[in-house]
Design an enzyme around this catalytic site. Sequence first.
Site, PDB file in Angstrom:
ATOM      1  CG  HIS A  35      -6.119  -3.152  10.968  1.00 30.04           C
ATOM      2  ND1 HIS A  35      -5.763  -2.595  11.965  1.00 30.04           N
ATOM      3  CD2 HIS A  35      -6.805  -2.499   9.909  1.00 30.04           C
ATOM      4  CE1 HIS A  35      -6.225  -1.266  12.014  1.00 30.04           C
ATOM      5  NE2 HIS A  35      -6.702  -0.745  10.125  1.00 30.04           N
ATOM      6  CB  CYS A  36      -3.281  -9.159   8.419  1.00 29.15           C
ATOM      7  SG  CYS A  36      -2.777 -10.943   8.183  1.00 29.15           S
ATOM      8  N   GLY A  37      -2.922 -10.702  11.303  1.00 32.81           N
ATOM      9  CA  GLY A  37      -2.466 -11.575  12.350  1.00 32.81           C
ATOM     10  C   GLY A  37      -0.650 -11.067  11.458  1.00 32.81           C
ATOM     11  CB  THR A  39       0.234  -6.754  10.184  1.00 39.04           C
ATOM     12  OG1 THR A  39      -1.594  -6.423   9.840  1.00 39.04           O
ATOM     13  CG2 THR A  39      -0.079  -5.321  10.647  1.00 39.04           C
TER      14      THR A  39
END
Length: 167
Positions: A35-37, A39
């Site tokens: 859930h990361c930019g 990803t």
Amino acid sequence: MAPFYHFSATRLRGKPVSMADFTGKLVLVVNTASHCGFTPQYAGLEALYKKYRAQGLVVLGFPCNQFGKQEPGSTDDIAQTCQINYGVSFPMFEKVDVNGARAHPLFRYLKKALPGVLGGRIVWNFTKFLIAPDGTPLKRFAPLTTPEKMEQAIIAALEPQAGGESR
């Protein structure tokens, strides 16, 4: 035997794996998050893995929840995100810490061998470490460095194996 090969980690489904299993391979170790930019880098990592796997590249993904709680899910959640959303087929491991007192020993070693600009700490998800086929840490890549921008370093590290010649 290079120190890298003395470490082990546990796959997402609980199977212990020795890094010695990757002797002779060019290894890219990545701390990941679902859930990361960054990803979407999973797709680029998978593309590199598929493109260079036959020449000896292996990508190892290590989920980490230390940065913005961006890997909160269970083992099943992580596996589903990787497979369904990004088609990840490279080895994924259980969630680990990469900094602090509970940091996985592999990441303690890699941070010491390739400290980066902030004195060794990993600053965010998708920090990448390239390990030579002989187990020597070669290069550290920042989270902002996309897999596509790492391709030339991967090609260069694979070249000596391909023709038996070094640059």
